[in-house]
Design a protein around this motif. Structure first.
Motif, PDB file in Angstrom:
ATOM      1  N   LEU A 186       4.426 -11.274  10.774  1.00  0.00           N
ATOM      2  CA  LEU A 186       5.349 -10.141  10.656  1.00  0.00           C
ATOM      3  C   LEU A 186       6.236 -10.301   9.434  1.00  0.00           C
TER       4      LEU A 186
ATOM      5  N   MET B 211       4.317  -9.188   6.470  1.00  0.00           N
ATOM      6  CA  MET B 211       4.222  -7.727   6.384  1.00  0.00           C
ATOM      7  C   MET B 211       5.529  -7.112   5.893  1.00  0.00           C
TER       8      MET B 211
ATOM      9  N   GLN C 230       2.380  -1.162   1.874  1.00  0.00           N
ATOM     10  CA  GLN C 230       2.194  -0.994   3.310  1.00  0.00           C
ATOM     11  C   GLN C 230       1.363  -2.154   3.842  1.00  0.00           C
ATOM     12  N   ALA C 231       1.512  -2.420   5.126  1.00  0.00           N
ATOM     13  CA  ALA C 231       0.748  -3.492   5.774  1.00  0.00           C
ATOM     14  C   ALA C 231       0.048  -2.930   6.996  1.00  0.00           C
TER      15      ALA C 231
ATOM     16  N   MET D  37      -2.199  -4.055  10.459  1.00  0.00           N
ATOM     17  CA  MET D  37      -2.671  -5.113  11.352  1.00  0.00           C
ATOM     18  C   MET D  37      -3.821  -4.574  12.181  1.00  0.00           C
TER      19      MET D  37
ATOM     20  N   ILE E 102       4.349  -0.126   8.241  1.00  0.00           N
ATOM     21  CA  ILE E 102       3.469  -0.994   9.019  1.00  0.00           C
ATOM     22  C   ILE E 102       2.680  -0.143   9.996  1.00  0.00           C
TER      23      ILE E 102
ATOM     24  N   LEU F 265      -1.340  -5.183   2.227  1.00  0.00           N
ATOM     25  CA  LEU F 265      -1.704  -6.361   3.014  1.00  0.00           C
ATOM     26  C   LEU F 265      -2.478  -5.920   4.247  1.00  0.00           C
TER      27      LEU F 265
ATOM     28  N   VAL G 185      -3.773  -7.565   7.776  1.00  0.00           N
ATOM     29  CA  VAL G 185      -3.690  -8.699   8.700  1.00  0.00           C
ATOM     30  C   VAL G 185      -4.726  -8.466   9.790  1.00  0.00           C
TER      31      VAL G 185
END
Length: 1010
Positions: free
Chosen positions: A572, A575, A584-585, A587, A650, A669, A671
């Motif tokens: 986290l 991110m 922006q990230a 997951m 996110i 990113l 994840v």
């Protein structure tokens, strides 16, 4: 055409070449030359029969002990039984019908031979049915010299198949072995000489036809280097290419959302978390994509035993009595409520022993605020303290400060003056006299008055401290408790007869005891600040533990006057750093259940920071959105809009994130959680959505896994992924007792398993039953009758244990009905599987979580993300049909509460089978990293450069990841240096040829994707 590229058909003929191609994947001369012997047998040496693996095709060298023909079916049929021996065990051969005549003539007692076949069990004895064989002891009239040479010869035993025995493969190798002279040597001469490796041609000749064991060792060393070096060159070129790809550098920005988030945390991160975060942020700051694997349990809590004491305004209460809404005292002296209780099952528990004799219990990951003269104040885990307990002078290095003293109110009347209570206890206290609870849990001034009454009457000076002499044991404990509650230090020292001298120190600001005045009534100066040194840390064993979260900015509370905190998410923070940089990230989670859980935990941890642009949200906040396949149209449209406009920093989602219609404003990113549940193409599809200022960019990639699968471990060892490890204990929950239930061998064990489930339900708990299949599929077409059917029937007759393999896997719908009508009759049983409607799945899970169901019969849909602390039992049917990591994940669904977990692995496979060995390995350990190594040893690496994750297509024939890490590491160094100096390999044409052979088009694309 190069000699090694010649099709085998031209040399061996069509029939043999077809078998080699279809069953062993060998197409060319080079393929066959690189099909190395599995082991070697000396003709005069007997192979151990005691170690034969069940259900595998084997080649053994053994001696005939006896041979006999038996009749059956009333004399109408006959079979030949031959017993082999080697001194370690016995093995039976069986031949039926007309096939008995030649072996009856050949296999006479005393003769040696090689035998090949599939090991099975009949009447509880190992056997080979209709094996192929080749006699080894030559003609009876052979000369002694020739026989001696024959006995010393090393026999190569090749990986074989039912259609072609090892000695037939050896004859095929003889036919192509002259072509080894044309093999292109990929190793640079300087490397070969520096490592004293034999040339490739010599290595191929020695591996197939060795004259001594030294030949085999030299050949193996060389061929391992070939595989390691060529592969490392491929990976080094890939790492170099990654540095050339464009990626936006995501540098940490001061004063952003990450700093605001960190400010919400109680103290600094642990050393391990700081190290991992630095590695990740360094990668994110580069202008080429990060490609990092984060291994370990990222979010496990810091826990204490259920009998540990937590300070509440009414006094200390056991940790096990904590509930949401309970008021507790925080280190600053303020009050706060518990807003989360997280049972962690049983863990290993440690006791910190402090310099005043007090002690506190905790798990290995518990966080402590400690100080030392050298480093000042820091936050360390119990594990870190254990590893760095003493200073260079051998004295305790760390000390712990007391919490701020606070007023307490036990709610009881205090009719006597507290000072008089202290005096009376000191004047006439007997061995059993205790301080009344009303005066223990009293306001600060009253507790101080009791201490002064005790010390003024029964105390005296003792250097820098005061001492109360010969206090009875109970009173000594009460006095020590009172002093510590005032922020002081009290050390009881036994003096015999159950009594103790209590050495007392109070911090500055308190009036002194009369015993510590200067003789004229003037008070002496108090202690500047009392700290207690950590003198020892003792292992206590396993205990039920839990952790709590506190609704206070400090996130800390007081337990036996020590502060504790909770973990955070490394991913986290990564991110949030990317969001600060304008990106922006995303997951990616494998299931909707897990995606929802991540979304909920992230928004809870971030609080108002997750409400950017919303009323009441933080000014520096961002929006955290959820995107799954079952979302309603309106919510889905809003989520897609938030992503494309960049309003959502996110996003947490499932495979739905990969769809074409999902577009990002600036994806920086990716994840990936539980990475083994995703294919490479799926991860690549999400990475392909990178876009910055309308220019194509490759996002950074962070892969998270708690249980690495074989291919992940292989890639990690090979250095393809940079790795970060949070090496805390996996899961850390309650002890999950795991047992294998041999349903076929011991049916009563399965009956007992269902009794155990009923016992858990009777105790107020719940259970899972997991099956490999749903059961609503169409029935498989029935096998055709005829010759093939008759052959299968014969095989079944001779090898009845194959039935467990050949029947369909057990199904949820079938098992659920059987349980409702049979062993679990009367219990509330429901089903859960992937083809149910999302609303139906949610209803079932909600009912199960609420305790409205007793047993859930499910597929692996529960593998990750399901958290029902009250579920304590799991029965996995046909457990041998699941992989090691999958069994580990499934088992993690129980033992999440205060009660111990139970996992029963049901299998019909025989005890000696590899499948049962795998289950026994799972039952023997809860360590996910250890299980990944076991899985790797049993399944091999998979195709390190390809998509296969079993060992079938392994491009590694000689190299073993677990055993040859030193070779791999050395090869990586050599390869990195070579590629750095000559990226295009212009000076190494032979190496380029080997690389082209290794990287066919499919694997090269796979390698490019990552």
């Amino acid at each position: 055409m190069a000699a090694l590229d010649e099709p085998l058909k031209k040399i061996l003929g069509g029939t043999t070449a077809k078998v080699l191609a279809e069953h062993l994947g060998l197409q060319t001369v080079g393929d066959l030359l690189h099909h190395y012997p599995r082991r070697y047998a000396e003709r005069g040496e007997l192979t151990r029969l005691a170690d034969l693996p069940l259900d595998e095709h084997v080649t053994v060298v053994a001696q005939v002990a006896d041979s006999r023909v038996l009749k059956f079916n009333g004399g109408r049929g006959q079979r030949l039984e031959v017993t082999l021996t080697d001194g370690s065990g016995r093995l039976r051969l069986v031949f039926f019908g007309k096939g008995i005549h030649k072996p009856h003539k050949d296999l006479l007692p005393g003769r040696r031979a090689m035998f090949a076949g599939k090991v099975s069990v009949f009447n509880h004895k190992l056997q080979l049915a209709h094996p192929e064989y080749e006699l080894l002891d030559g003609d009876a009239d052979s000369g002694a010299e020739a026989a001696d040479a024959f006995a010393r010869q090393l026999l190569p035993i090749y990986p074989a198949c039912q259609q072609m025995a090892s000695w037939k493969i050896a004859k095929a190798v003889d036919a192509v072995l002259p072509s080894a002279q044309d093999a292109v040597d990929p190793l640079p001469g300087a490397l070969r000489e520096g490592r004293t490796l034999v040339p490739l041609t010599e290595a191929l000749l020695k591996i197939h036809r060795p004259e001594s064991k030294a030949d085999i060792a030299a050949a193996r060393d060389r061929l391992k280097w070939d595989e390691a070096f060529v592969l490392q060159v491929a990976l080094a070129r890939r790492r170099l290419a990654e540095t050339q790809l464009p990626a936006v550098a995501r540098r940490v920005t001061e004063g952003g959302i990450l700093d605001a988030f960190d400010a919400k945390l109680p103290f600094t991160l642990t050393d391990g978390q700081q190290k991992v975060s630095r590695e990740i942020f360094d990668d994110l700051a580069a202008e080429h994509p990060m490609h990092r694997l984060l291994q370990g349990e990222v979010g496990s809590g810091k826990a204490q035993p259920l009998d540990a004491l937590v300070l509440t305004p009414r006094g200390f209460c056991p940790m096990g009595e904590m509930a949401v809404g309970t008021e507790v005292v925080v280190p600053s002296g303020e009050r706060a409520v518990v807003d989360g209780v997280f049972p962690q099952g049983e863990r290993e528990v440690w006791r910190l022993v402090l310099s005043d004799g007090s002690a506190v219990e905790c798990d290995d990951e518990h966080l402590w605020i400690v100080g030392s003269r050298e480093t000042g104040e820091r936050v360390l885990t119990t594990r870190e303290l254990r590893g760095d307990l003493l200073g260079a002078d051998g004295r305790p290095k760390w000390s712990i400060a007391a919490a701020t003293p606070v007023d307490l109110d036990g709610g009881e009347d205090r009719p006597l003056d507290p000072y008089l209570v202290g005096q009376r206890l000191a004047e006439g206290g007997g061995p059993a006299d205790r301080l009344p609870e009303a005066y223990r849990h009293a306001p600060l001034k009253d507790r101080l008055a009791v201490v002064q009454g005790l010390m003024d009457t029964g105390g005296g000076p003792a250097g820098a401290a005061s001492v109360y002499r010969a206090a009875p044991g109970p009173l000594a404990g009460d006095l020590a408790w009172l002093v510590r509650s005032l922020g002081g230090s009290a050390r009881p020292v036994p003096v015999g007869g159950g009594a103790c001298d209590v050495f007392v120190r109070l911090p500055a600001g308190y009036p002194p005891f009369r015993a510590r005045s200067d003789g004229n009534g003037a008070p002496t100066e108090g202690e500047p600040g009392v700290r207690r040194a950590v003198e020892a840390i003792e292992h206590l064993g396993r205990k039920p533990v839990q952790c709590i979260s506190v609704a206070h900015p400090s996130h800390a509370y007081v337990t036996d006057h020590f502060t504790v905190t909770h973990n955070t998410m490394v991913a986290l923070r990564a991110m949030l750093g990317v969001v600060d940089s304008g990106g922006q990230a995303a997951m990616l989670a494998p299931t909707e259940v897990l995606a929802q859980q991540h979304h909920r935990s992230i928004t809870e941890m971030m609080g108002e920071l997750a409400e950017g642009g919303m009323l009441g949200g933080a000014e520096r906040g961002t929006k955290v959105v959820l995107l799954t396949g079952s979302m309603g149209a309106a919510a889905r449209r809003q989520a897609l809009l938030d992503l494309v406009t960049g309003e959502a920093g996110i996003v947490v989602g499932t495979h739905a994130l990969i769809e074409d219609k999902v577009q990002f404003h600036d994806l920086g990113l990716v994840v990936v959680d539980e990475q083994h549940r995703f294919g490479v193409e799926q991860r690549d599809a999400l990475r392909g959505k990178g876009n910055s200022q309308r220019e194509k960019q490759t996002p950074h990639l962070l892969v998270m896994t708690a249980t690495p699968i074989p291919r992940t471990v292989a890639m990690t060892v090979f250095g393809d992924l940079e790795t970060s490890v949070l090496d805390q204990l996996p899961a850390g929950r309650s002890p999950i007792a795991s047992h294998v239930v041999p349903a076929k061998d011991k049916p009563h064990f399965l009956s007992r398993a269902w009794e155990r489930v009923r016992e858990e339900v009777a105790a107020g708990h719940q259970g899972y039953v997991v099956c490999p299949r749903i059961g609503d599929e169409e029935e498989a077409p029935k096998a055709k009758k005829g010759a093939a059917g008759a052959k299968a029937a014969a095989a079944k007759e001779s090898s009845p244990e194959d039935a467990a393999e050949k029947r369909p896997p057990l199904a949820v719908l079938d098992i659920a009905e059987q349980l409702r009508a049979g062993p679990l009759a009367g219990l509330r049983v429901a089903v859960l599987h992937g083809r149910m409607a999302p609303d139906d799945k949610d209803d079932v899970m909600r009912s199960f979580a609420a305790g409205e169901l007793d047993v859930l019969v499910a597929t692996t849909v529960i593998e990750v993300g399901v958290n029902v602390p009250n579920a304590t039992a799991m029965v996995i049917m046909d457990a041998d049909r699941f992989g090691v990591s999958q069994l580990h994940q499934l088992r993690g669904r129980v033992g999440r509460g205060t009660a111990p977990g139970l996992c029963l692995l049901v299998s019909e496979m025989p005890e000696a089978s590899p499948a049962r060995a795998r289950l026994a390995a799972v039952a023997s350990t809860l360590d996910g990293f250890e299980l990944s190594r076991i899985d790797l040893e049993q399944r091999r690496e998979g195709d390190v450069l390809g998509q296969a994750q079993s060992g079938v297509r392994s491009s590694l024939r000689m190299l073993a990841v677990i055993d040859d890490e030193d070779v791999i590491a050395a090869a990586r160094e050599e390869a990195t240096a070579l590629v750095t100096a000559d990226p295009e390999l212009t000076g190494y044409p032979e190496l380029r040829i080997a690389l082209s052979a290794l990287l066919d088009e499919e694997r090269e694309q796979y390698l490019d994707k990552g």
